[in-house]
Enzyme design. Structure first.
Site, PDB file in Angstrom:
ATOM      1  N   ASP A  85      16.354  34.028  18.612  1.00 39.42           N
ATOM      2  CA  ASP A  85      17.163  34.746  18.985  1.00 39.42           C
ATOM      3  C   ASP A  85      16.410  36.237  19.841  1.00 39.42           C
ATOM      4  O   ASP A  85      16.095  36.822  19.626  1.00 39.42           O
ATOM      5  CB  ASP A  85      18.716  35.034  18.017  1.00 39.42           C
ATOM      6  CG  ASP A  85      19.919  35.680  18.194  1.00 39.42           C
ATOM      7  OD1 ASP A  85      20.275  35.553  17.888  1.00 39.42           O
ATOM      8  OD2 ASP A  85      19.436  37.094  18.897  1.00 39.42           O
ATOM      9  N   LYS A 172       8.594  33.763  50.718  1.00 38.11           N
ATOM     10  CA  LYS A 172       8.529  32.996  51.540  1.00 38.11           C
ATOM     11  C   LYS A 172       7.340  33.125  52.862  1.00 38.11           C
ATOM     12  O   LYS A 172       8.340  34.838  53.771  1.00 38.11           O
ATOM     13  CB  LYS A 172       9.765  32.847  52.003  1.00 38.11           C
ATOM     14  CG  LYS A 172      10.539  32.333  51.020  1.00 38.11           C
ATOM     15  CD  LYS A 172      11.932  31.843  52.114  1.00 38.11           C
ATOM     16  CE  LYS A 172      12.717  31.062  50.941  1.00 38.11           C
ATOM     17  NZ  LYS A 172      13.402  29.326  50.835  1.00 38.11           N
ATOM     18  N   HIS A 230      18.241  38.537  49.893  1.00 40.30           N
ATOM     19  CA  HIS A 230      17.955  37.686  50.523  1.00 40.30           C
ATOM     20  C   HIS A 230      18.251  38.084  51.907  1.00 40.30           C
ATOM     21  O   HIS A 230      17.325  37.933  52.507  1.00 40.30           O
ATOM     22  CB  HIS A 230      17.879  36.192  50.319  1.00 40.30           C
ATOM     23  CG  HIS A 230      17.976  35.418  48.983  1.00 40.30           C
ATOM     24  ND1 HIS A 230      17.359  35.956  47.731  1.00 40.30           N
ATOM     25  CD2 HIS A 230      18.266  34.665  48.620  1.00 40.30           C
ATOM     26  CE1 HIS A 230      17.430  35.308  47.347  1.00 40.30           C
ATOM     27  NE2 HIS A 230      18.022  34.559  47.214  1.00 40.30           N
ATOM     28  N   LYS A 316      27.881  28.187  51.289  1.00 42.59           N
ATOM     29  CA  LYS A 316      27.795  26.923  50.798  1.00 42.59           C
ATOM     30  C   LYS A 316      28.781  26.190  51.224  1.00 42.59           C
ATOM     31  O   LYS A 316      29.801  26.216  51.666  1.00 42.59           O
ATOM     32  CB  LYS A 316      28.226  26.573  49.105  1.00 42.59           C
ATOM     33  CG  LYS A 316      27.357  28.080  48.528  1.00 42.59           C
ATOM     34  CD  LYS A 316      26.034  27.411  47.255  1.00 42.59           C
ATOM     35  CE  LYS A 316      25.470  28.415  46.804  1.00 42.59           C
ATOM     36  NZ  LYS A 316      24.133  28.091  46.497  1.00 42.59           N
TER      37      LYS A 316
HETATM   38  C1  BG6 Z   1      18.854  31.275  45.152  1.00 41.08           C
HETATM   39  C2  BG6 Z   1      21.172  31.377  45.010  1.00 41.08           C
HETATM   40  O1  BG6 Z   1      19.458  33.204  45.479  1.00 41.08           O
HETATM   41  O2  BG6 Z   1      18.963  31.015  46.473  1.00 41.08           O
HETATM   42  C3  BG6 Z   1      21.473  29.638  45.736  1.00 41.08           C
HETATM   43  O3  BG6 Z   1      20.746  31.906  43.881  1.00 41.08           O
HETATM   44  C4  BG6 Z   1      20.885  29.908  46.645  1.00 41.08           C
HETATM   45  O4  BG6 Z   1      23.081  30.139  45.696  1.00 41.08           O
HETATM   46  C5  BG6 Z   1      18.951  29.657  46.731  1.00 41.08           C
HETATM   47  O5  BG6 Z   1      20.763  28.306  46.251  1.00 41.08           O
HETATM   48  C6  BG6 Z   1      18.443  29.327  47.974  1.00 41.08           C
HETATM   49  O6  BG6 Z   1      17.596  29.843  47.827  1.00 41.08           O
HETATM   50  P1  BG6 Z   1      16.025  28.407  48.625  1.00 41.08           P
HETATM   51  O7  BG6 Z   1      14.996  28.655  48.723  1.00 41.08           O
HETATM   52  O8  BG6 Z   1      16.647  27.069  48.372  1.00 41.08           O
HETATM   53  O9  BG6 Z   1      16.706  28.094  50.199  1.00 41.08           O
END
Ligand code: BG6
Length: 462
Positions: A85, A172, A230, A316
């Protein structure tokens, strides 16, 4: 300045989803490519055996990472498991024991943010005589205030240079290449401003829904999940000033300055959408008003960028999975060839994922007597995918104590400041069909600066 290298890796949340999708593949990469040869300890609340954890690692690598016999054997020889825990001090005492002689362990918290403070405190109390590092995963807090509170707590136990805030977009390759291409060539800087750039678009599209992350997503939404982090990081790399001086943190200094000059979002310039069957996903609340799509118009209040509209869009269940940037240039000030004149002409296209591309769009003359042109694209670089998974790159940097590709307290704060005005919007988002490009209102938002550039799915290669 050379910093001590971490001599153990501890990952909390070892039985969880992030470990399965990202961490095991990153660990295999660290062992195979970076020569990591230190204890790797998984920690989780579930009372698994070490063999169960190894089986999970195998499953993870087979489906997410490219299983490699030799690296897997090495990885499992380094793997240990501690169950317990997170609120129980004995969990940390057992972890300390499992760490043996290690003096500079790297702790990665792949756990819900609500547990960060508890684990940070538990670790700090068992770390006397060692120099632990802490890696935390976004979202850093849930709002500007909660992020500040989280920082105050973390800073009580860990000095700032030992805290690594992961936004995997920064690991990236093509996101770094934005900075590199801009500042390794002198031709871009003179035109990289309001005089020559008409508008910018950044799209991060995914053709799948929230899958099995209903509970997490329904507490997060697209603005917190990807726009606040991002997308703003990509925006910063595209628009920040060149790093100056020899400060080791020169890039983050300029990035922070840029993000502080982005005007906070105006709710009237934001479109929120929700895909059709989102509410039937397990974990999503009935009548949820969480957005699975966001489009917004942003401005940067600086001399360089005044009045240049920047459009960001993420969602999405859209038509494709791709992240792409379009920088549109203005038309020449005078029409020499009497062509129909849309306000923009020429572009730079930067594709971030799933494949990588940097291309320049120009107008060239068509063969023939008439002075008529066509749009052409010169591809500067094109790769099937980035060469190293971002988590591998970032965990390795954290082991080396190099923080350049991580968030910083003031940067995270500036990012929250930008999205704060639209965070607690609880009006119903606009429904959109799966497989579309989101609600039509996003087209109205972009208006004459559009249309939106819809990234194509990757072209299959022979
Ligand atoms: C994550 C998000 O940070 O990044 C996700 O929580 C998203 O919702 C993902 O799908 C996308 O990352 P990548 O590298 O697959 O483009």
């Amino acid at each position: 300045m050379s910093r001590p290298v971490s001599d153990a890796i501890v990952f909390f949340g070892a039985t969880g989803d992030l470990a399965k999708k990202q961490i095991f593949p990153a660990l295999e990469g660290l062992v195979r490519d970076e020569g990591v040869d230190a204890p790797i300890i998984g920690v989780a609340r579930e009372g698994w055996s070490l063999d169960q954890l190894k089986a999970r690692a195998r499953e993870s690598l087979s489906s997410h990472g490219g299983f490699d016999d030799k690296a897997f054997a090495k990885l499992t020889s380094l793997l240990r498991f501690v169950a317990g825990d997170y609120t129980d001090p004995s969990t940390y005492a057992r972890l300390r024991q499992a760490l043996g002689e290690a003096k500079r362990p790297l702790h990665y918290l792949a756990i819900p943010p609500s547990l960060f403070a508890t684990v940070a405190e538990g670790l700090a109390k068992q770390s006397a005589g060692t120099e632990p590092r802490l890696v935390i995963e976004k979202p850093f807090g849930h709002s500007r205030e909660s992020a500040r509170q989280l920082d105050r707590i973390l800073n009580r136990f860990f000095p700032e240079e030992c805290i690594f805030r992961i936004d995997h977009y920064l690991g990236k390759e093509p996101v770094q290449n934005i900075l590199y291409t801009r500042f390794a060539n002198s031709m871009f800087e003179p035109i990289w401003n309001r005089t020559h750039i008409d508008s910018i678009q950044i799209t991060m599209a995914e053709n799948f829904g929230v899958r099995d992350r209903g509970k997490f997503y329904d507490e997060t939404g697209a603005i917190r999940d990807v726009l606040q982090n991002h997308m703003l990081q990509v925006l910063a790399n595209l628009t920040m000033d060149p790093p100056t001086g020899e400060e080791c943190d020169a890039v983050r200094e300029q990035k922070a300055a840029l993000l502080k000059s982005v005007r906070p979002l105006d709710p009237a310039q934001v479109v929120r959408g929700q895909y059709a069957d989102y509410q039937s996903v397990p974990g999503v609340k009935p009548n949820s008003t969480v957005e699975t799509f966001v489009a917004a118009r942003l401005f940067i209040d600086s001399w360089r960028w005044a009045d240049v509209p920047i459009y960001v869009r993420a969602g999405k269940a859209l038509s494709a999975t791709a992240a792409e940037v379009m920088v549109y240039f203005k038309r020449p000030p005078r029409e020499t060839f009497a062509e129909i004149a849309p306000p923009k002409s020429g572009h730079m296209r930067i594709r971030i994922s799933p494949d990588v591309c940097i291309a320049e769009g120009l107008r060239l003359k068509l063969p023939g007597n008439a002075l008529k042109g066509e749009n052409v694209e010169l591809v500067l670089t094109e790769q099937e995918s980035a060469f190293k998974p971002p988590y591998q790159r970032l965990l390795h940097d954290a082991m080396l104590g190099v923080g350049d590709l991580f968030g910083r307290q003031d940067i995270v704060d500036a990012q929250w400041r930008i999205v704060e005005p639209v965070l607690d919007e609880n009006s119903a988002p606009i429904p959109y069909a799966r497989g579309s490009w989101g609600p039509d209102e996003a087209n109205q938002l972009i208006g004459p600066d559009g249309p939106w550039h819809n990234p194509l799915p990757p072209t299959p290669r022979p």
